[in-house]
Design an enzyme around this catalytic site. Structure first.
Site, short mmCIF file in Angstrom:
data_model
loop_
_atom_site.label_atom_id
_atom_site.label_comp_id
_atom_site.label_asym_id
_atom_site.label_seq_id
_atom_site.Cartn_x
_atom_site.Cartn_y
_atom_site.Cartn_z
N HIS A 173 10.80 -9.39 0.64
CA HIS A 173 10.57 -7.96 0.46
C HIS A 173 11.87 -7.19 0.69
CE1 HIS A 173 8.83 -3.95 1.12
NE2 HIS A 173 7.79 -4.40 0.43
N TYR B 257 3.04 4.72 0.65
CA TYR B 257 3.71 5.33 1.79
C TYR B 257 2.72 6.21 2.55
CZ TYR B 257 8.07 4.12 -0.68
OH TYR B 257 9.10 3.46 -1.31
N PHE C 22 6.61 2.00 -4.47
CA PHE C 22 8.01 2.25 -4.09
C PHE C 22 8.52 3.64 -4.47
CE2 PHE C 22 7.79 -2.42 -4.26
CZ PHE C 22 8.25 -2.73 -2.99
N ASP D 32 0.86 -1.18 0.00
CA ASP D 32 0.00 0.00 0.00
C ASP D 32 0.89 1.23 0.00
OD1 ASP D 32 0.86 -0.17 2.65
OD2 ASP D 32 -1.04 0.53 3.48
#
Length: 225
Positions: free
Chosen positions: A187, A66, A77, A64
């Site tokens: 991740h 920032y 990202f 989701d």
């Protein structure tokens, strides 16, 4: 929320009329009126605006947006060019890029160069409350972004998927196109990057696959500003 105007509208436009999405839309109207929500409403669908379906070469699935100020831009990202504090996960992505392909590490996190080359920067949830990670999970976004992922899966041409972390890897069950390449790793967050994200070489593997299939590779170098 701005309407999608490129070929994504043909692929996922029917989602906008489904009951789950109408409920999601009403929820978002109330959220934007009463709370601080990221990204800005006009930026929610930027991943789709930046990268038309017909141009997708790589699908990079995030979780989701920032949730801090001046970070979310509607692309997984990525942060705006004015944001000089690069988020830790992106720092690790840049480090892996440097080790894999020798890319120099830029001084910002604006990834639109990737999107312009066919890298779809898709979060599975497209909005979030300020300072409350995962606060818009379970409201309907997952069904919408599943439709986006399924549209990519239907493309009759080579596509690479970066599935980093368990939430992204949970989407693997939808991916059954033999023309596509699925790459999985932990991740890139500081909590898990050392468990196998570093050294995964996904960027070179993606380019090798694209080149072998007659598709121009991605220039992953993000230039400094």
């Amino acid at each position: 929320m701005p309407k999608i105007s490129n070929d994504w509208l043909d692929a996922v436009g029917e989602e906008f009329q489904k009951p789950y999405y109408l409920e999601l839309r009403q929820f978002l109207i109330n959220e934007y009126k009463t709370r601080r929500i990221y990204p800005a409403a006009d930026d929610i669908f930027n991943a789709l605006h930046f990268t038309p379906l017909k141009e997708v070469k790589v699908l990079l699935i995030g979780q989701d947006p920032y949730h801090n100020e001046n970070q979310a831009i509607g692309a997984s990202f990525a942060v705006p060019p004015s944001q000089k504090d690069i988020p830790p996960s992106l720092v690790n992505i840049y480090q892996e890029l440097h080790e894999d392909l020798g890319c120099s590490i830029p001084n910002h996190g604006y990834l639109k160069k990737w999107a312009d080359q066919g890298v779809l920067l898709l979060n599975t949830v497209l909005t979030v409350r300020a300072h409350q990670a995962n606060s818009h999970q379970g409201q309907g976004w997952e069904q919408f972004t599943d439709a986006v992922i399924q549209a990519v899966n239907r493309q009759d041409r080579p596509v690479v998927y970066f599935l980093w972390g368990r939430p992204a890897q949970s989407k693997k069950r939808m991916l059954n196109n033999p023309k596509h390449l699925i790459l999985e790793a932990p991740h890139p967050s500081p909590l898990s990057a050392y468990r196998g994200f570093f050294g995964c070489k996904h960027f070179s593997k993606a380019n090798d696959f694209l080149t072998a299939n007659g598709v121009s590779p991605v220039d992953w170098q993000i230039e400094a500003l």
